[in-house]
Scaffold this motif. Structure first.
Motif, PDB file in Angstrom:
ATOM      1  N   TYR A 109      -2.336  -2.035  14.305  1.00  0.00           N
ATOM      2  CA  TYR A 109      -3.002  -2.847  13.274  1.00  0.00           C
ATOM      3  C   TYR A 109      -2.146  -4.017  12.803  1.00  0.00           C
ATOM      4  O   TYR A 109      -2.529  -4.709  11.850  1.00  0.00           O
ATOM      5  N   ASN A 110      -1.002  -4.219  13.465  1.00  0.00           N
ATOM      6  CA  ASN A 110      -0.128  -5.359  13.139  1.00  0.00           C
ATOM      7  C   ASN A 110       0.283  -5.332  11.662  1.00  0.00           C
ATOM      8  O   ASN A 110       0.196  -6.336  10.946  1.00  0.00           O
ATOM      9  N   ILE A 111       0.756  -4.154  11.229  1.00  0.00           N
ATOM     10  CA  ILE A 111       1.147  -3.961   9.829  1.00  0.00           C
ATOM     11  C   ILE A 111       2.640  -4.248   9.678  1.00  0.00           C
ATOM     12  O   ILE A 111       3.466  -3.763  10.443  1.00  0.00           O
ATOM     13  N   SER A 112       2.995  -5.042   8.668  1.00  0.00           N
ATOM     14  CA  SER A 112       4.404  -5.281   8.335  1.00  0.00           C
ATOM     15  C   SER A 112       4.946  -4.035   7.638  1.00  0.00           C
ATOM     16  O   SER A 112       4.380  -3.574   6.642  1.00  0.00           O
ATOM     17  N   HIS A 113       6.036  -3.497   8.173  1.00  0.00           N
ATOM     18  CA  HIS A 113       6.560  -2.241   7.658  1.00  0.00           C
ATOM     19  C   HIS A 113       6.953  -2.325   6.186  1.00  0.00           C
ATOM     20  O   HIS A 113       6.782  -1.348   5.437  1.00  0.00           O
ATOM     21  N   GLU A 114       7.464  -3.486   5.774  1.00  0.00           N
ATOM     22  CA  GLU A 114       7.949  -3.594   4.398  1.00  0.00           C
ATOM     23  C   GLU A 114       6.828  -3.607   3.378  1.00  0.00           C
ATOM     24  O   GLU A 114       7.068  -3.539   2.174  1.00  0.00           O
ATOM     25  N   THR A 115       5.540  -3.671   3.834  1.00  0.00           N
ATOM     26  CA  THR A 115       4.403  -3.657   2.903  1.00  0.00           C
ATOM     27  C   THR A 115       3.827  -2.262   2.723  1.00  0.00           C
ATOM     28  O   THR A 115       2.795  -2.100   2.082  1.00  0.00           O
ATOM     29  N   VAL A 116       4.486  -1.256   3.299  1.00  0.00           N
ATOM     30  CA  VAL A 116       3.979   0.120   3.236  1.00  0.00           C
ATOM     31  C   VAL A 116       5.026   1.003   2.549  1.00  0.00           C
ATOM     32  O   VAL A 116       6.201   0.981   2.902  1.00  0.00           O
ATOM     33  N   THR A 117       4.558   1.783   1.562  1.00  0.00           N
ATOM     34  CA  THR A 117       5.416   2.744   0.874  1.00  0.00           C
ATOM     35  C   THR A 117       4.884   4.144   1.127  1.00  0.00           C
ATOM     36  O   THR A 117       3.678   4.394   0.992  1.00  0.00           O
ATOM     37  N   PHE A 118       5.781   5.047   1.518  1.00  0.00           N
ATOM     38  CA  PHE A 118       5.403   6.451   1.685  1.00  0.00           C
ATOM     39  C   PHE A 118       5.946   7.241   0.502  1.00  0.00           C
ATOM     40  O   PHE A 118       7.143   7.240   0.230  1.00  0.00           O
TER      41      PHE A 118
ATOM     42  N   VAL B 242       0.857  -1.174   0.000  1.00  0.00           N
ATOM     43  CA  VAL B 242       0.000   0.000   0.000  1.00  0.00           C
ATOM     44  C   VAL B 242       0.906   1.242   0.000  1.00  0.00           C
ATOM     45  O   VAL B 242       1.910   1.286   0.698  1.00  0.00           O
ATOM     46  N   SER B 243       0.565   2.232  -0.852  1.00  0.00           N
ATOM     47  CA  SER B 243       1.347   3.471  -0.966  1.00  0.00           C
ATOM     48  C   SER B 243       0.531   4.629  -0.416  1.00  0.00           C
ATOM     49  O   SER B 243      -0.634   4.803  -0.783  1.00  0.00           O
ATOM     50  N   ILE B 244       1.175   5.432   0.463  1.00  0.00           N
ATOM     51  CA  ILE B 244       0.516   6.577   1.113  1.00  0.00           C
ATOM     52  C   ILE B 244       1.328   7.836   0.829  1.00  0.00           C
ATOM     53  O   ILE B 244       2.551   7.855   1.000  1.00  0.00           O
ATOM     54  N   ASN B 245       0.642   8.909   0.393  1.00  0.00           N
ATOM     55  CA  ASN B 245       1.309  10.166   0.078  1.00  0.00           C
ATOM     56  C   ASN B 245       1.524  11.011   1.339  1.00  0.00           C
ATOM     57  O   ASN B 245       0.670  11.077   2.223  1.00  0.00           O
TER      58      ASN B 245
END
Length: 842
Positions: free
Chosen positions: A691-700, A666-669
């Motif tokens: 929310y138990n989110i894996s950091h490597e699955t998030v793009t800023f 998921v990408s967040i601006n």
């Protein structure tokens, strides 16, 4: 003040009596009819039976030598007899003019027998309070030649004791005059207490409270010394006060006088250390005021004189430092010491015989205190006036440059707006101003601005229509208002053609940009401006400044660097402000939405992830452009709250997809303004953990231009996120202004090629740029994401160039979360590996 004048009138009448009707005690006609002798029996106390038998040769003559006791604790006898053997047959009074004496015992001896006896003094009760002010006996039938009057005096701490022999009428006049003086002191003292209290309530000046303490203590001390305390306290309490509190009140008075001295003249502005010394001296005085409660007057008095000398030395130094001050209230303060010191000298000298004793010299210290209080009232009033002037100056002027400020500007607009002539207001903003103060330091920056405004004043003062905001005492005129550290204003009254208006703005901007030499360094700044006119641009004078500020905002975006107020533009701005308020409510109420636009792995034909896109459907305005939403949020400071909402909502939705085994990126601006939010990284980490989110699955995602505003802060935040395992993408690559050298210093995982380059099927130039960018990303070891893919030909070319990830309408339009989730589920059902046989069209 009228009441004080009334008291002073009474004092003048009393002084007339003192000068013309109160001769030296030895010069009065009645006094010459008597022999006055004394003997000191301090070391050998005598009784009346013993002293009446003593021969005249053991007595001292009062007319030849004033009695000055060798010890503060003394005892003595006075003997009064008539010169003539026939006696003195007219009514007369014998007074002991020292009300501080502890014991005064009158005896009338005739034929060796005590015919009359009266006991007075501080430590004895009396039927009449006046006996404590003027201790005396009156013989209305005169005195025979065979009668002698003996007066026994015993005290601790008093000075020499004048004995007065006068007619009963003169004695009554003198007593009345004495009461007038004491009443004047008490009355003026109480008036000044009330006066200073209200001065303190009005100005908040602590010196007024200190002066209340001084007036109260000095009034009480003099009332005790002169017996006046018996008029307003019960006799038993007055006797106890005289016995125990006289010296403590002297120390207390001295302590308040010291504290008032350095506070009133504000010595800390000249010599801060001198204030510290004054505080120490006053504290010592207050300490001895307490200690004196446990010692008699004679024991503590020598110490008091030493401390008094030290305090006077401090006062002398204080006076010498402020003597040259041009402040009138300081001169009144210095003048108030003259009657006080002169009066004290008169009283002390009259009691020890240096000066002849009379009513004026006897009450010199009392008169000195009264006039000191009156002069100090004038000083306090003048300082209050000066404080009000200073406060008004501070309220209406910029302290760094001395220019009028916004308060004076608004007052001037209201005043001029009442006339019939047009009023043009120009507000200028210096963008570099906020950086000058930390760069140069406050002092150097103020020097720079002073020179800057001198340059501007030199021009605007030559235009006859320029409004004069203020004049100083030297006649200097001020045509410029400094609104804040970066803005100033100039106002013109009268008709101005458009060409004149533009010339004036341009000339002032040129004056701003003139080179200034500061400490050998040359500097120059620029400015932007806004102009508005009353009544053309606004019908309300009170709105002229805000209207001009709106024009200034437009001027920042103008190529000319200035703008005249435009009503239509103002409507747009007002709409933005309304939307800003509605946006705040939408964030708080959760009325915003997040859409997902899929990102496709173009090599393996799989779903790589999705970019979160903000959507706002306004109840009245309908769909609001996302770029406008971001602009409004950044302008109004709501951007931090908006970003936090996006992260919260985005992580919540991403968590749901992960729980459904629909795992994707998921990408967040992130806005450039978010880098100033010190809590951004902490919020991201705590929300991801919740929310138990894996950091490597998030793009800023962050744009190139967003990092250019504050490169160091942007680098710091992105590095923290990078080190925590989050991915960083440089959005809209190729459209910003950052150098490749700066980008090389940023940690990032992706380059997103802007949609403006995605016409590679028809543009050879953009095809080359895209191919080079993809090659650059590959060499840097980062992914490349192509945005805005809308046809299969573009997709084929990108695949041939080795583009790893793409997004665009070819694959799917942005979808609400529920629709995006179903879209993923449909793909999951058709093929568990999520392989796409052909690009799906949304």
């Amino acid at each position: 003040m009228l009441v004080i004048l009334a008291w002073l009138t009474m004092l003048l009448v009393t002084l007339v009596y003192a000068v013309f009707y109160s001769p030296d005690k030895h010069d009065s006609d009645i006094y010459q009819q008597f022999n006055v002798e004394y003997i000191d029996d301090t070391s050998n106390v005598l009784t009346i039976d013993q002293v009446k038998l003593l021969p005249s040769t053991v007595f001292e003559q009062d007319k030849q030598k004033v009695h000055t006791p060798d010890s503060m604790d003394f005892s003595m006898w006075y003997k009064i007899s008539t010169v003539s053997n026939l006696g003195y047959l007219e009514p007369f009074s014998v007074s002991v003019d020292n009300p501080t004496l502890d014991i005064i015992h009158f005896y009338a001896i005739n034929d060796g027998q005590v015919r009359f006896e009266k006991v007075l003094g501080d430590l004895n009760t009396s039927e009449y309070a006046i006996d404590h002010v003027s201790p005396k006996v009156s013989l209305f039938g005169g005195m025979s030649g065979a009668t002698d009057i003996f007066i026994r005096i015993k005290s601790n701490g008093s000075t020499a004791t004048p004995v007065l022999i006068e007619s009963v009428t003169d004695s009554q006049y003198r007593t009345s005059a004495q009461l007038i003086l004491l009443g004047a002191l008490f009355g003026i003292g109480m008036i000044m207490v009330i006066y200073n209290y209200f001065m303190y309530r009005g100005a908040g000046d602590p010196s007024c409270l200190i002066y209340i303490g001084y007036i109260s203590s000095v009034t009480l001390a003099i009332s005790m010394m002169n017996g006046f305390i018996f008029f307003w306290l019960p006799e038993a309490m007055a006797i106890q006060a005289n016995a125990n509190l006289l010296m403590p009140m002297h120390f207390l008075t001295l302590g308040f006088a010291m504290r008032f001295a350095y506070t009133f003249v504000r010595i800390e502005d000249i010599y801060p250390k001198l204030k510290l010394w004054g505080q120490q001296f006053s504290n010592i005085n207050f300490t001895f005021a307490f200690i004196a409660l446990f010692y008699n007057e004679g024991t503590i008095f020598p110490l008091y004189m030493i401390i008094l000398s030290v305090n006077y030395l401090y006062i002398f130094v204080l006076v010498s430092l402020v003597y040259k001050s041009k402040l009138i209230w300081v001169h009144y303060y210095l003048m108030s010491w003259v009657p006080l010191l002169a009066g004290t000298y008169l009283t002390v000298s009259s009691f020890n015989g240096t000066l002849s004793y009379n009513f004026l010299t006897r009450n010199g210290s009392l008169l000195g205190v009264i006039f000191e209080i009156c002069l100090m009232a004038v000083a306090l009033l003048d300082r209050f006036r000066a404080t009000q002037v200073e406060r008004e100056y501070r309220l209406n002027h910029d302290l760094a440059t001395g220019l009028p400020n916004q308060v004076l500007l608004e007052s001037a607009i209201k005043k001029v707006g009442a006339g019939r002539k047009p009023v043009y207001l120009m507000v200028f903003d210096i963008p570099q101003a906020k950086d000058l103060i930390p760069a140069l330091g406050v002092e150097s920056a103020n020097l720079f601005f002073k020179q800057l405004f001198i340059n501007i004043e030199a021009y605007v003062s030559t235009i006859k229509e320029t409004y004069i905001f203020a004049k100083d005492s030297s006649g200097q005129k001020y045509h410029i208002v400094r609104i804040d550290e970066s803005r100033f204003a100039v106002m013109f009254v009268g008709d101005l053609e458009a060409e004149e208006l533009e010339q004036n703005v341009s000339a002032i901007q040129n004056a701003v940009s003139n080179i200034i030499n500061l400490n050998g360094v040359t500097m120059s700044v620029s400015s932007v401006a806004g102009v508005a006119c009353y009544p053309d641009d606004t019908r309300e004078p009170e709105r002229l400044l805000s209207t001009t500020i709106q024009a200034l905002i437009s001027g920042r975006k103008s190529n000319k660097k200035w703008a005249r107020f435009d009503e239509q533009r103002n409507i747009d701005i007002q709409q933005r402000f309304r939307l800003a308020a509605d946006l705040q409510n939408a964030i708080e109420q959760g009325d915003l939405e997040l859409y997902h636009q899929p990102q496709i792995d173009m090599v393996n034909n799989k779903v790589y992830g999705s970019e979160l896109l903000l959507r706002w459907f306004h109840p009245q305005e309908g769909f609001v452009d996302p770029s406008l939403v971001i602009d409004i949020a950044e302008e109004t400071g709501v951007i931090h709250q908006l970003t936090e909402w996006v992260i919260e909502k985005g992580f919540e939705q991403h968590s749901k997809l992960c729980k459904l085994e629909l795992r994707a990126n998921v990408s967040i601006n992130i806005s450039g303004k978010d880098f100033n939010d010190n809590g951004l990284v902490a919020h991201i980490l705590t929300t991801a953990a919740r929310y138990n989110i894996s950091h490597e699955t998030v793009t800023f995602e962050v744009t190139e231009s967003a990092t250019a505003d504050d490169p160091e802060q942007a680098k710091s935040v992105l590095t923290q996120l990078y080190n925590q395992g989050f991915k960083i993408a440089i959005d809209d690559f190729g459209t910003g202004y950052s150098s490749l050298d700066y980008l090389s210093q940023l940690p990032f995982h992706e380059l997103k090629i802007d949609r403006c380059f995605m016409n590679i099927d028809v543009s050879e130039r953009n095809r080359t740029i895209t191919e080079v960018t993809l090659s650059l990303a590959k060499r840097l070891g980062v992914n490349a994401v192509a945005e805005g893919i809308e046809n299969e030909r573009v997709a084929e070319l990108l695949t041939s160039f080795g583009c790893p990830i793409g997004q665009g309408y070819l694959y799917s339009k942005p979808k609400p979360f529920i629709e995006h989730m179903r879209w993923l589920q449909d793909i999951y059902k058709s093929n568990r590996n999520l392989e796409l046989n052909k690009p799906p069209v949304g």
